[in-house]
Design a protein around this motif. Structure first.
Motif, PDB file in Angstrom:
ATOM      1  N   LEU A  87       0.854  -1.184   0.000  1.00 32.95           N
ATOM      2  CA  LEU A  87       0.000   0.000   0.000  1.00 32.95           C
ATOM      3  C   LEU A  87       0.894   1.239   0.000  1.00 32.95           C
ATOM      4  CD1 LEU A  87      -2.550  -1.141   2.746  1.00 32.95           C
ATOM      5  CD2 LEU A  87      -2.728  -1.457   0.279  1.00 32.95           C
ATOM      6  N   SER A  88       0.298   2.414  -0.103  1.00 33.69           N
ATOM      7  CA  SER A  88       1.089   3.648  -0.075  1.00 33.69           C
ATOM      8  C   SER A  88       1.539   3.938   1.357  1.00 33.69           C
ATOM      9  CB  SER A  88       0.249   4.821  -0.595  1.00 33.69           C
ATOM     10  OG  SER A  88      -0.790   5.124   0.332  1.00 33.69           O
ATOM     11  N   ASP A  89       2.656   4.650   1.482  1.00 32.34           N
ATOM     12  CA  ASP A  89       3.145   5.030   2.812  1.00 32.34           C
ATOM     13  C   ASP A  89       2.098   5.849   3.557  1.00 32.34           C
ATOM     14  OD1 ASP A  89       5.416   3.779   1.954  1.00 32.34           O
ATOM     15  OD2 ASP A  89       6.769   5.463   2.355  1.00 32.34           O
ATOM     16  N   ASP A  90       1.385   6.689   2.836  1.00 30.68           N
ATOM     17  CA  ASP A  90       0.343   7.522   3.445  1.00 30.68           C
ATOM     18  C   ASP A  90      -0.739   6.651   4.075  1.00 30.68           C
ATOM     19  OD1 ASP A  90      -1.026  10.088   3.923  1.00 30.68           O
ATOM     20  OD2 ASP A  90      -2.469   9.309   2.469  1.00 30.68           O
ATOM     21  N   LEU A  91      -1.107   5.583   3.377  1.00 31.55           N
ATOM     22  CA  LEU A  91      -2.142   4.685   3.901  1.00 31.55           C
ATOM     23  C   LEU A  91      -1.618   3.886   5.098  1.00 31.55           C
ATOM     24  CD1 LEU A  91      -5.028   3.865   3.594  1.00 31.55           C
ATOM     25  CD2 LEU A  91      -4.376   2.292   1.760  1.00 31.55           C
ATOM     26  N   TYR A  92      -0.363   3.431   5.015  1.00 27.79           N
ATOM     27  CA  TYR A  92       0.249   2.753   6.169  1.00 27.79           C
ATOM     28  C   TYR A  92       0.176   3.656   7.411  1.00 27.79           C
ATOM     29  CZ  TYR A  92       2.443  -0.804   3.140  1.00 27.79           C
ATOM     30  OH  TYR A  92       2.681  -1.833   2.257  1.00 27.79           O
ATOM     31  N   GLN A  93       0.518   4.928   7.204  1.00 23.21           N
ATOM     32  CA  GLN A  93       0.541   5.858   8.334  1.00 23.21           C
ATOM     33  C   GLN A  93      -0.861   6.113   8.884  1.00 23.21           C
ATOM     34  OE1 GLN A  93       3.669   7.256   9.773  1.00 23.21           O
ATOM     35  NE2 GLN A  93       2.006   7.066  11.247  1.00 23.21           N
ATOM     36  N   LYS A  94      -1.840   6.224   7.989  1.00 21.08           N
ATOM     37  CA  LYS A  94      -3.219   6.476   8.441  1.00 21.08           C
ATOM     38  C   LYS A  94      -3.780   5.278   9.210  1.00 21.08           C
ATOM     39  CE  LYS A  94      -4.627   9.975   5.106  1.00 21.08           C
ATOM     40  NZ  LYS A  94      -5.197  10.226   3.760  1.00 21.08           N
ATOM     41  N   ILE A  95      -3.482   4.081   8.725  1.00 21.12           N
ATOM     42  CA  ILE A  95      -3.937   2.868   9.430  1.00 21.12           C
ATOM     43  C   ILE A  95      -3.293   2.810  10.811  1.00 21.12           C
ATOM     44  CG2 ILE A  95      -3.831   0.340   9.450  1.00 21.12           C
ATOM     45  CD1 ILE A  95      -4.035   0.480   6.347  1.00 21.12           C
ATOM     46  N   SER A  96      -2.004   3.137  10.878  1.00 22.25           N
ATOM     47  CA  SER A  96      -1.286   3.083  12.158  1.00 22.25           C
ATOM     48  C   SER A  96      -1.819   4.119  13.142  1.00 22.25           C
ATOM     49  CB  SER A  96       0.209   3.297  11.922  1.00 22.25           C
ATOM     50  OG  SER A  96       0.699   2.334  11.008  1.00 22.25           O
ATOM     51  N   ALA A  97      -2.152   5.292  12.634  1.00 23.92           N
ATOM     52  CA  ALA A  97      -2.749   6.311  13.508  1.00 23.92           C
ATOM     53  C   ALA A  97      -4.114   5.849  14.005  1.00 23.92           C
ATOM     54  CB  ALA A  97      -2.870   7.638  12.754  1.00 23.92           C
ATOM     55  N   GLU A  98      -4.864   5.178  13.142  1.00 25.96           N
ATOM     56  CA  GLU A  98      -6.189   4.661  13.510  1.00 25.96           C
ATOM     57  C   GLU A  98      -6.071   3.565  14.571  1.00 25.96           C
ATOM     58  OE1 GLU A  98     -10.484   4.430  12.865  1.00 25.96           O
ATOM     59  OE2 GLU A  98      -8.983   5.885  12.225  1.00 25.96           O
ATOM     60  N   MET A  99      -5.107   2.673  14.403  1.00 25.85           N
ATOM     61  CA  MET A  99      -4.912   1.598  15.382  1.00 25.85           C
ATOM     62  C   MET A  99      -4.417   2.157  16.714  1.00 25.85           C
ATOM     63  SD  MET A  99      -6.050  -0.782  13.591  1.00 25.85           S
ATOM     64  CE  MET A  99      -5.922  -2.044  14.836  1.00 25.85           C
ATOM     65  N   ASN A 100      -3.608   3.227  16.629  1.00 23.43           N
ATOM     66  CA  ASN A 100      -3.171   3.987  17.812  1.00 23.43           C
ATOM     67  C   ASN A 100      -2.463   3.112  18.855  1.00 23.43           C
ATOM     68  OD1 ASN A 100      -2.855   6.469  19.084  1.00 23.43           O
ATOM     69  ND2 ASN A 100      -4.631   6.142  20.402  1.00 23.43           N
ATOM     70  N   LEU A 101      -1.670   2.165  18.365  1.00 20.23           N
ATOM     71  CA  LEU A 101      -0.800   1.377  19.243  1.00 20.23           C
ATOM     72  C   LEU A 101       0.633   1.843  19.008  1.00 20.23           C
ATOM     73  CD1 LEU A 101      -2.390  -2.139  18.611  1.00 20.23           C
ATOM     74  CD2 LEU A 101      -2.704  -0.660  20.608  1.00 20.23           C
TER      75      LEU A 101
END
Length: 287
Positions: free
Chosen positions: A30-44
């Motif tokens: 996936l795009s780096d932007d999407l990786y970052q958004k998913i990670s912010a959403e998971m918030n771990l």
């Protein structure tokens, strides 16, 4: 698009202990932007993304995968607990048939082998160098207040500062420290330090015989306190191995969740970090 996601607690065999990581096995990058958004959403503290290197491999048959780790704010070069959790997802949930998995990462190849109920990770060792405490006066004050300290070491390639409390301190000094992440981050803006390890000598004579204790804070990476930190033990393992004259050690990270790590400093300049992991959540991210 639907993305499978697993949350595992690493460096523990009990749910809600250890360090939680979100793991996403992906059929495509996936795009780096999407990786970052998913990670912010998971918030771990970390979300890890596993992708296949060889398109003909599956998560069951493949032995080499690409692995990347993101905090809620940025990508990191090395993460122990999310590597452990990634291997556990492949071994437990994808029934991977190989005895050893190798992850290609920003820190080179990292191998993980199953051992009984747990996993052994083959990690780089990051020996720190002794520093003058006066050079880090502000950050030490923000981290440990007026408690006496014995050593200050810096691992420049991981940007982790190791502060050892004096042996006169009781373990309760470490566990009761209240570290303000805002004050800690503002005390160091040069970029030399991105994480602070506070450590002290353990009680090897008391069961289960921990050689040393630690806590880890990384507000510069969006992590006020990390519950159990594999990457910090690439620094701690080197430091305490020399101080204690031991290759094999048992470590405990004294966060509120707590976690246990078995360490073996190897003669080839690497370290084995072992622990268990337990799955607490399985689901699907829908985009």
């Amino acid at each position: 698009m639907e993305i499978p996601v697993f949350t595992l607690d690493a460096f523990t065999n009990l749910p809600f202990k250890g360090n939680p990581a979100a793991i996403c096995p992906l059929m495509h990058e996936l795009s780096d932007d999407l990786y970052q958004k998913i990670s912010a959403e998971m918030n771990l503290s970390e979300t890890a993304f596993i992708t296949r290197i060889n398109p003909s491999d599956s998560f069951t048959t493949g032995s080499r995968f690409r692995l990347r780790w993101f905090t809620p704010t940025n990508e990191v070069n090395l993460c122990g607990h999310a590597t452990l959790a990634s291997a556990a997802v492949l071994f437990k949930h994808k029934q991977n048939e190989n005895p050893k998995l190798v992850f290609e990462t920003l820190s080179g190849d990292l191998a993980v082998t199953q051992q009984g109920e747990g996993y052994i990770m083959d990690f780089p060792l990051n020996p720190p160098t002794k520093e003058d405490a006066n050079e880090f006066r502000d950050i030490i004050k923000a981290a440990v207040g007026n408690h006496p300290i014995q050593d200050v070491y810096l691992s420049s390639n991981t940007k982790k500062l190791l502060v050892r409390l004096a042996d006169s301190c009781d373990r309760s000094v470490l566990t009761s420290l209240k570290v303000d992440p805002v004050a800690l981050q503002s005390s160091e803006t040069s970029g030399r330090v991105k994480g602070v390890i506070i450590t002290m000598k353990g009680s090897p004579d008391c069961q289960p015989g921990y050689d040393f204790y630690s806590r880890f804070f990384s507000p510069w990476n969006g992590i006020p306190e990390d519950p159990v930190t594999g990457s910090a033990h690439t620094v701690l393992g080197s430091y305490w191995s020399k101080k204690l004259g031991k290759k094999k050690m048992l470590a405990y990270q004294c966060s509120s969740r707590g976690g246990e790590l078995e360490l073996e400093v190897r003669d080839d300049g690497r370290i084995n970090i072992s622990g268990q992991a337990v799955t607490v959540l399985q689901g699907t991210i829908t985009l």
